[in-house]
Design a protein around this motif. Structure first.
Motif, PDB file in Angstrom:
ATOM      1  N   GLY A  52       0.829  -1.199   0.000  1.00 59.29           N
ATOM      2  CA  GLY A  52       0.000   0.000   0.000  1.00 59.29           C
ATOM      3  C   GLY A  52       0.865   1.251   0.000  1.00 59.29           C
ATOM      4  O   GLY A  52       2.092   1.184  -0.084  1.00 59.29           O
ATOM      5  N   GLY A  53       0.198   2.405   0.061  1.00 61.75           N
ATOM      6  CA  GLY A  53       0.950   3.655   0.027  1.00 61.75           C
ATOM      7  C   GLY A  53       0.088   4.817   0.507  1.00 61.75           C
ATOM      8  O   GLY A  53      -1.115   4.661   0.688  1.00 61.75           O
ATOM      9  N   SER A  54       0.670   5.964   0.790  1.00 65.40           N
ATOM     10  CA  SER A  54       2.088   6.173   0.589  1.00 65.40           C
ATOM     11  C   SER A  54       2.955   5.672   1.737  1.00 65.40           C
ATOM     12  O   SER A  54       4.175   5.566   1.584  1.00 65.40           O
ATOM     13  CB  SER A  54       2.342   7.679   0.390  1.00 65.40           C
ATOM     14  N   SER A  55       2.342   5.331   2.896  1.00 68.13           N
ATOM     15  CA  SER A  55       3.143   4.893   4.058  1.00 68.13           C
ATOM     16  C   SER A  55       3.399   3.392   4.004  1.00 68.13           C
ATOM     17  O   SER A  55       3.287   2.689   5.017  1.00 68.13           O
ATOM     18  CB  SER A  55       2.429   5.262   5.367  1.00 68.13           C
ATOM     19  N   GLY A  56       3.762   2.869   2.827  1.00 70.70           N
ATOM     20  CA  GLY A  56       3.943   1.427   2.663  1.00 70.70           C
ATOM     21  C   GLY A  56       5.136   0.888   3.422  1.00 70.70           C
ATOM     22  O   GLY A  56       5.099  -0.232   3.947  1.00 70.70           O
ATOM     23  N   GLY A  57       6.218   1.675   3.499  1.00 69.21           N
ATOM     24  CA  GLY A  57       7.384   1.235   4.264  1.00 69.21           C
ATOM     25  C   GLY A  57       7.043   1.088   5.737  1.00 69.21           C
ATOM     26  O   GLY A  57       7.464   0.133   6.399  1.00 69.21           O
ATOM     27  N   SER A  58       6.246   2.034   6.262  1.00 68.45           N
ATOM     28  CA  SER A  58       5.824   1.971   7.669  1.00 68.45           C
ATOM     29  C   SER A  58       4.971   0.735   7.919  1.00 68.45           C
ATOM     30  O   SER A  58       5.168   0.003   8.899  1.00 68.45           O
ATOM     31  CB  SER A  58       5.031   3.226   8.039  1.00 68.45           C
ATOM     32  N   ALA A  59       4.011   0.473   7.022  1.00 70.03           N
ATOM     33  CA  ALA A  59       3.112  -0.673   7.190  1.00 70.03           C
ATOM     34  C   ALA A  59       3.881  -1.981   7.117  1.00 70.03           C
ATOM     35  O   ALA A  59       3.683  -2.882   7.945  1.00 70.03           O
ATOM     36  CB  ALA A  59       2.023  -0.632   6.111  1.00 70.03           C
ATOM     37  N   ALA A  60       4.787  -2.110   6.127  1.00 67.75           N
ATOM     38  CA  ALA A  60       5.566  -3.344   5.973  1.00 67.75           C
ATOM     39  C   ALA A  60       6.482  -3.564   7.168  1.00 67.75           C
ATOM     40  O   ALA A  60       6.636  -4.691   7.656  1.00 67.75           O
ATOM     41  CB  ALA A  60       6.376  -3.287   4.679  1.00 67.75           C
ATOM     42  N   ALA A  61       7.090  -2.476   7.672  1.00 68.18           N
ATOM     43  CA  ALA A  61       8.016  -2.594   8.803  1.00 68.18           C
ATOM     44  C   ALA A  61       7.294  -3.051  10.071  1.00 68.18           C
ATOM     45  O   ALA A  61       7.809  -3.886  10.824  1.00 68.18           O
ATOM     46  CB  ALA A  61       8.721  -1.260   9.044  1.00 68.18           C
ATOM     47  N   VAL A  62       6.091  -2.530  10.302  1.00 67.49           N
ATOM     48  CA  VAL A  62       5.318  -2.934  11.487  1.00 67.49           C
ATOM     49  C   VAL A  62       4.824  -4.376  11.321  1.00 67.49           C
ATOM     50  O   VAL A  62       4.926  -5.190  12.234  1.00 67.49           O
ATOM     51  CB  VAL A  62       4.141  -1.961  11.735  1.00 67.49           C
ATOM     52  N   ALA A  63       4.325  -4.709  10.119  1.00 72.76           N
ATOM     53  CA  ALA A  63       3.790  -6.049   9.878  1.00 72.76           C
ATOM     54  C   ALA A  63       4.873  -7.123   9.979  1.00 72.76           C
ATOM     55  O   ALA A  63       4.599  -8.241  10.416  1.00 72.76           O
ATOM     56  CB  ALA A  63       3.132  -6.099   8.505  1.00 72.76           C
ATOM     57  N   ALA A  64       6.095  -6.778   9.575  1.00 70.58           N
ATOM     58  CA  ALA A  64       7.202  -7.746   9.590  1.00 70.58           C
ATOM     59  C   ALA A  64       8.006  -7.690  10.895  1.00 70.58           C
ATOM     60  O   ALA A  64       9.064  -8.312  10.995  1.00 70.58           O
ATOM     61  CB  ALA A  64       8.122  -7.494   8.399  1.00 70.58           C
ATOM     62  N   ASP A  65       7.515  -6.940  11.878  1.00 74.49           N
ATOM     63  CA  ASP A  65       8.175  -6.828  13.194  1.00 74.49           C
ATOM     64  C   ASP A  65       9.589  -6.262  13.104  1.00 74.49           C
ATOM     65  O   ASP A  65      10.479  -6.657  13.853  1.00 74.49           O
ATOM     66  CB  ASP A  65       8.207  -8.191  13.910  1.00 74.49           C
ATOM     67  N   LEU A  66       9.782  -5.298  12.193  1.00 71.36           N
ATOM     68  CA  LEU A  66      11.074  -4.621  12.120  1.00 71.36           C
ATOM     69  C   LEU A  66      11.132  -3.484  13.137  1.00 71.36           C
ATOM     70  O   LEU A  66      12.207  -2.974  13.448  1.00 71.36           O
ATOM     71  CB  LEU A  66      11.318  -4.051  10.711  1.00 71.36           C
ATOM     72  N   CYS A  67       9.969  -3.074  13.624  1.00 75.38           N
ATOM     73  CA  CYS A  67       9.874  -2.025  14.646  1.00 75.38           C
ATOM     74  C   CYS A  67       8.592  -2.288  15.427  1.00 75.38           C
ATOM     75  O   CYS A  67       7.735  -3.050  14.979  1.00 75.38           O
ATOM     76  CB  CYS A  67       9.847  -0.635  14.001  1.00 75.38           C
ATOM     77  N   LEU A  68       8.455  -1.644  16.580  1.00 74.17           N
ATOM     78  CA  LEU A  68       7.247  -1.867  17.379  1.00 74.17           C
ATOM     79  C   LEU A  68       6.106  -0.960  16.952  1.00 74.17           C
ATOM     80  O   LEU A  68       4.944  -1.228  17.231  1.00 74.17           O
ATOM     81  CB  LEU A  68       7.557  -1.686  18.874  1.00 74.17           C
ATOM     82  N   GLY A  69       6.461   0.135  16.279  1.00 71.20           N
ATOM     83  CA  GLY A  69       5.466   1.064  15.739  1.00 71.20           C
ATOM     84  C   GLY A  69       6.178   1.977  14.760  1.00 71.20           C
ATOM     85  O   GLY A  69       7.405   1.990  14.687  1.00 71.20           O
ATOM     86  N   ALA A  70       5.390   2.743  14.000  1.00 70.72           N
ATOM     87  CA  ALA A  70       5.994   3.635  13.008  1.00 70.72           C
ATOM     88  C   ALA A  70       5.120   4.858  12.835  1.00 70.72           C
ATOM     89  O   ALA A  70       3.911   4.825  13.061  1.00 70.72           O
ATOM     90  CB  ALA A  70       6.148   2.917  11.661  1.00 70.72           C
ATOM     91  N   THR A  71       5.759   5.961  12.413  1.00 71.62           N
ATOM     92  CA  THR A  71       4.963   7.137  12.054  1.00 71.62           C
ATOM     93  C   THR A  71       4.538   7.013  10.595  1.00 71.62           C
ATOM     94  O   THR A  71       5.265   6.470   9.758  1.00 71.62           O
ATOM     95  CB  THR A  71       5.765   8.441  12.220  1.00 71.62           C
ATOM     96  N   GLY A  72       3.357   7.528  10.305  1.00 73.32           N
ATOM     97  CA  GLY A  72       2.876   7.636   8.934  1.00 73.32           C
ATOM     98  C   GLY A  72       2.259   9.002   8.744  1.00 73.32           C
ATOM     99  O   GLY A  72       2.112   9.770   9.705  1.00 73.32           O
ATOM    100  N   THR A  73       1.936   9.334   7.506  1.00 78.79           N
ATOM    101  CA  THR A  73       1.124  10.525   7.234  1.00 78.79           C
ATOM    102  C   THR A  73      -0.006  10.116   6.321  1.00 78.79           C
ATOM    103  O   THR A  73       0.115   9.158   5.547  1.00 78.79           O
ATOM    104  CB  THR A  73       1.922  11.663   6.571  1.00 78.79           C
ATOM    105  N   ASP A  74      -1.121  10.830   6.430  1.00 79.80           N
ATOM    106  CA  ASP A  74      -2.339  10.466   5.720  1.00 79.80           C
ATOM    107  C   ASP A  74      -2.935  11.718   5.096  1.00 79.80           C
ATOM    108  O   ASP A  74      -3.414  12.601   5.789  1.00 79.80           O
ATOM    109  CB  ASP A  74      -3.312   9.836   6.729  1.00 79.80           C
ATOM    110  N   THR A  75      -2.862  11.794   3.755  1.00 87.10           N
ATOM    111  CA  THR A  75      -3.416  12.931   3.004  1.00 87.10           C
ATOM    112  C   THR A  75      -4.729  12.541   2.332  1.00 87.10           C
ATOM    113  O   THR A  75      -5.636  13.349   2.214  1.00 87.10           O
ATOM    114  CB  THR A  75      -2.387  13.410   1.955  1.00 87.10           C
TER     115      THR A  75
END
Length: 496
Positions: free
Chosen positions: A157-180
């Motif tokens: 997905g996008g535009s915060s796809g890196g954030s979503a993938a990182a959280v889903a794959a347990d690369l981080c415990l949470g992430a910031t995103g922006t939503d326009t």
């Protein structure tokens, strides 16, 4: 500990840190190891390992001293749209190549002040323009999810796809995103994570590289609804540096989560039952309504009559604001500058720099925005879109005035699609991915995507709840009731 530390939720990690069962350094190292093993996802584009471990050590000292907040010691990823002092921040665009801010965005400075740990910068669509994280100078992000029995790479997905993938794959415990227009909620739905877009003005936009200023809003992307509440509490608050930031007290969002939604009125907008809505999404929506009813809420049909105008309105207003915001990138002060030939003047420099620096989707939206703002077309397009925006906002105000507490809709019209499909779609088809999400950006409302089930081929599906302005606590409580009833615990099978 038997489970890997990077798979913890923020709430569980906080409790273990407080008890002294784990350290922030251990948590952070576990995430850094996961990041180094996940290059195939292309979710993390800049890793700040030394900075992360220093911040983790500071957090451990703070916890020992009894001075911890709920976010102290929690390792996070940061979307590349947020300026972080001394860290490459280029909005996934070639035009900002080499840009290293000497200042910190308000949202990230609040997170660091709360004791959170910076793991690195996350991939995204260039300047936030896209629904697949395919328009990026860093290359596409790949979802950790795959359809059952398939090896086809899917979009996160996008535009915060890196954030979503990182959280889903347990690369981080949470992430910031922006939503326009849905850039937190759509990728969250595609990856089985939680994405919260707060009320416009709840989080400061200062230091976030702008796309469309009247629509952009930062929010948390997490593994659970409770985590979203905890993280939003650290991100939100008034900021004098942002004239659109609301001077409203930040409540304890986590304390609002009681799970009790008896007597709440949940609206189901009939205009969202669109042609082409996948059967899996339609069933998920009906099931979600039944879950909320079983939890004690009253579910009622409502009308939001101007919904059908939301997409065209959004795709006039957002590009118009983008063409204005992106005019500052010209190769003069910072970022990429084109090589000039003998006899080239300043106009040639602007043209060549922008042609080389902006990707195709950004060029498309900037040209569209310049067109709708131009003399002769301003009234026909931009002014009309602003009037329709007021009507869309009025639709929501009316249903909330009639006693509706929250609105339940799908988050996306389909599950995640194949990576590369965005390039093959015509732009209008691509823009239809935002059909359920753009309305509340136009109205400035809070919305959350909650994972609610799997499609027939094993891909996550999300439902969206839309709340009243400034009522994120109430919205999170309803979302928690939906999350509990749905019982979504699926994780992507590891292939990367």
């Amino acid at each position: 500990m038997t489970m890997t530390l990077n798979a913890l939720t923020i709430a569980d990690a906080r409790d273990l840190l407080a008890k002294g069962d784990v350290t922030s350094r251990d948590l952070t190292q576990s995430c850094l190891d996961a990041i180094s093993d996940a290059s195939a996802l292309n979710a993390v584009v800049t890793t700040t390992a030394d900075m992360a471990l220093e911040m983790a050590d500071s957090a451990d000292a703070r916890i020992k001293a009894g001075d911890a907040t709920a976010m102290t010691g929690i390792p996070l990823g940061v979307k590349d749209l947020f300026c972080v002092e001394g860290v490459r921040s280029q909005a996934a665009s070639k035009i900002l190549d080499g840009f290293t801010p000497r200042y910190e965005s308000t949202v990230t400075s609040k997170l660091w002040a709360s004791g959170a740990v910076m793991l690195g910068k996350l991939n995204m669509d260039e300047f936030g323009m896209g629904s697949a994280t395919e328009y990026s100078v860093y290359g596409s992000t790949v979802s950790p999810w795959r359809a059952t029995g398939s090896e086809t790479k899917l979009t996160a997905g996008g535009s915060s796809g890196g954030s979503a993938a990182a959280v889903a794959a347990d690369l981080c415990l949470g992430a910031t995103g922006t939503d326009t227009g849905g850039s937190i909620r759509q990728p969250a739905a595609f990856t089985g994570t939680v994405g919260l877009r707060p009320t416009y003005g709840r989080c400061s936009r200062w230091g976030i590289i702008a796309y469309a200023s009247s629509l952009d809003q930062a929010g948390p992307m997490t593994k659970t609804v409770r985590d979203a509440a905890i993280m939003l509490g650290a991100m939100a608050g008034h900021d004098a540096k942002d004239s659109t930031s609301a001077d409203i007290a930040v409540p304890d969002f986590e304390a609002a989560i009681t799970g009790d939604i008896r007597g709440k009125k949940i609206g189901i907008p009939r205009e969202y039952r669109l042609d082409g809505l996948s059967d899996a999404i339609a069933k998920q929506w009906d099931d979600g309504a039944a879950m909320l009813r079983d939890a004690g809420a009253e579910v009622v049909d409502i009308s939001l009559p101007h919904t059908k105008y939301a997409l065209p309105t959004y795709y006039v207003i957002a590009p118009a604001e983008a063409s204005s915001n992106l005019s500052r990138y010209d190769g003069v002060k910072y970022g990429h500058r084109a090589k000039l030939g003998a006899g080239d003047g300043i106009d040639d420099m602007y043209e060549k720099t922008r042609a080389e620096g902006f990707g195709t989707e950004v060029q498309r939206r900037v040209m569209l925005g310049a067109y709708v703002l131009s003399a002769g077309f301003y009234d026909a397009y931009y002014r009309k879109a602003q009037r329709v925006r007021t009507l869309i906002k009025g639709d929501f105000e009316k249903v909330f005035a009639d006693g509706i507490d929250a609105i339940l809709t799908p988050a996306t019209p389909s599950p995640a699609f194949a990576l590369g499909a965005a390039a093959e779609m015509n732009p209008v088809e691509m823009y239809l991915n935002d059909v359920f999400t753009v309305t509340l950006n136009l109205a400035g409302l809070p919305g959350i995507s909650v994972p609610s089930g799997l499609s027939a081929d094993g891909l996550p599906l999300g439902l969206q709840l839309i709340g009243k302005p400034w009522e994120e606590g109430d919205l999170l409580n309803t979302a928690a009731a939906l999350e509990k009833a749905a019982g979504f615990t699926a994780k992507a099978a590891r292939w990367w």
